[in-house]
Design an enzyme around this catalytic site. Structure first.
Site, mmCIF file in Angstrom:
data_model
loop_
_atom_site.group_PDB
_atom_site.id
_atom_site.type_symbol
_atom_site.label_atom_id
_atom_site.label_comp_id
_atom_site.label_asym_id
_atom_site.label_seq_id
_atom_site.Cartn_x
_atom_site.Cartn_y
_atom_site.Cartn_z
ATOM 1 N N GLU A 183 4.591 -0.448 1.415
ATOM 2 C CA GLU A 183 4.855 -0.661 -0.011
ATOM 3 C C GLU A 183 4.812 -2.135 -0.414
ATOM 4 O OE1 GLU A 183 8.490 1.110 -1.376
ATOM 5 O OE2 GLU A 183 8.059 3.064 -0.499
ATOM 6 N N GLU A 202 0.835 -1.207 0.000
ATOM 7 C CA GLU A 202 0.000 0.000 0.000
ATOM 8 C C GLU A 202 0.865 1.250 0.000
ATOM 9 O OE1 GLU A 202 0.612 1.739 2.904
ATOM 10 O OE2 GLU A 202 1.725 -0.014 3.612
#
Length: 349
Positions: free
Chosen positions: A317, A176
């Site tokens: 991430e 994310e």
């Protein structure tokens, strides 16, 4: 009437515990001392149960990085402006982020999903454009999303996961990006775990003490505004678009009997929301690592999850999920590639 009456989770089959004993017996019979591979044997058992009755190998992996902005950043919950979300999406697409480096090392493809970035992003082959709105509303002052937006996010995440599986990926990893999403996740974890709110509030992308005071105040303000408890209601009140879309992706992977690797705090909150909507989805989740973000432990405890790695990471991430992909592949190959001890002893190799 809550939103749960208007949105239905996909059909998900719980894993059959009766199958576990046979898979574990097969692992015990491999050419190695019983139990000598520790928790990899537990992971192999989970993968065998997911694949059952097939013996297919889990090999081809993709990382889906879901990106979205959060209105609560208006309250000063982050040291960084919302524009950083779009800048980092551009960095992923240019192949220059930490996630790209880790993905290259692990031979994993990356797709970036625009769930709700507060900027218009140019078309790119690696970008899945599914923007529901340009960022959520400020949950300290009003609901972050509408019921319809939550439902669309869940459905879209499900459909993206299914499309990736149909394209030949049999391991999904989630990541994310979204400035302010640790604040939204703290609120979601508080209500869905449930856990004391202060136990769920951490540093996020980095804060000094005055910044942490602002962050805590804004999160408490949001929590005091709504007493939502049901999963979709909690997502509606506290956001994020990328979190709801990741929850849908977890459900999509589980509905197709594929393992989904969960990254750190924010991804685990999305998995928690998915499991609250469809408890059987828990069987398909592999938790990659224990994040240094404060609220992660409460979420892991609520899901009875023991992550594979503990490296003190808190970037997000999908970096932790990427590091876990080789472990999943190795655990799968234990089932398919390692000889049985009786064949070794009989010379049948």
């Amino acid at each position: 009437m809550t939103a749960e009456t208007t949105w239905q989770a996909p059909a998900i089959s719980a894993l059959d515990p009766a199958v576990a004993a046979a898979i574990r017996a097969g692992i015990d019979g491999k050419a190695k001392p019983r139990g000598s591979l520790g928790r990899i044997e537990d992971l192999s058992t989970q993968l065998g149960m997911i694949a059952h009755p097939s013996s297919a190998k889990f090999e081809r992996a993709v990382l889906l990085v879901f990106a979205g902005d959060h209105g609560i950043t208006e309250e000063g919950v982050s040291q960084y402006p919302s524009t950083v979300t779009a800048a980092m999406v551009a960095t992923y697409l240019a192949g220059r982020a930490s996630a790209n480096a880790f993905a290259a090392a692990a031979n994993v493809g990356i797709r970036v999903v625009d769930a709700g970035v507060a900027a218009e992003l140019p078309a790119h082959p690696g970008l899945i454009r599914r923007k529901i709105r340009p960022g959520t509303a400020n949950s300290a002052r009003q609901p972050a999303m509408s019921d319809r937006e939550v439902s669309v996010a869940l459905t879209t995440g499900h459909d993206i996961a299914v499309a990736e599986i149909d394209a030949g990926n049999d391991i999904l990893a989630l990541g994310e990006m979204g400035i302010g999403n640790s604040a939204s996740s703290a609120l979601l974890a508080h209500r869905l775990a449930p856990a004391p709110l202060d136990d769920c509030i951490g540093m996020g992308a980095g804060q000094n003490e005055p910044g942490m005071a602002r962050k805590r105040a804004a999160i408490h303000k949001a929590a005091n505004r709504s007493d939502a408890q049901a999963p979709i209601d909690v997502m509606r009140e506290f956001g994020g678009l990328e979190i709801a879309m990741m929850a849908g992706a977890v459900l999509g992977a589980a509905s197709r009997r594929r393992p989904v690797i969960i990254d750190g705090f924010i991804c685990s909150v999305a998995a928690l929301a998915a499991v609250r909507l469809a408890p059987a989805a828990r069987d398909y989740c592999i938790f990659a690592h224990r994040s240094a973000e404060k609220g992660h432990q409460a979420v892991l405890a609520s899901l009875e999850a023991q992550p594979l790695l503990d490296l003190g990471m808190r970037l997000g991430e999908g970096t932790g999920a990427l590091l876990a992909v080789p472990l999943v592949r190795a655990a799968s190959r234990l089932l398919s590639d390692v000889a049985d001890l009786e064949d070794v002893l009989a010379g049948r190799l």
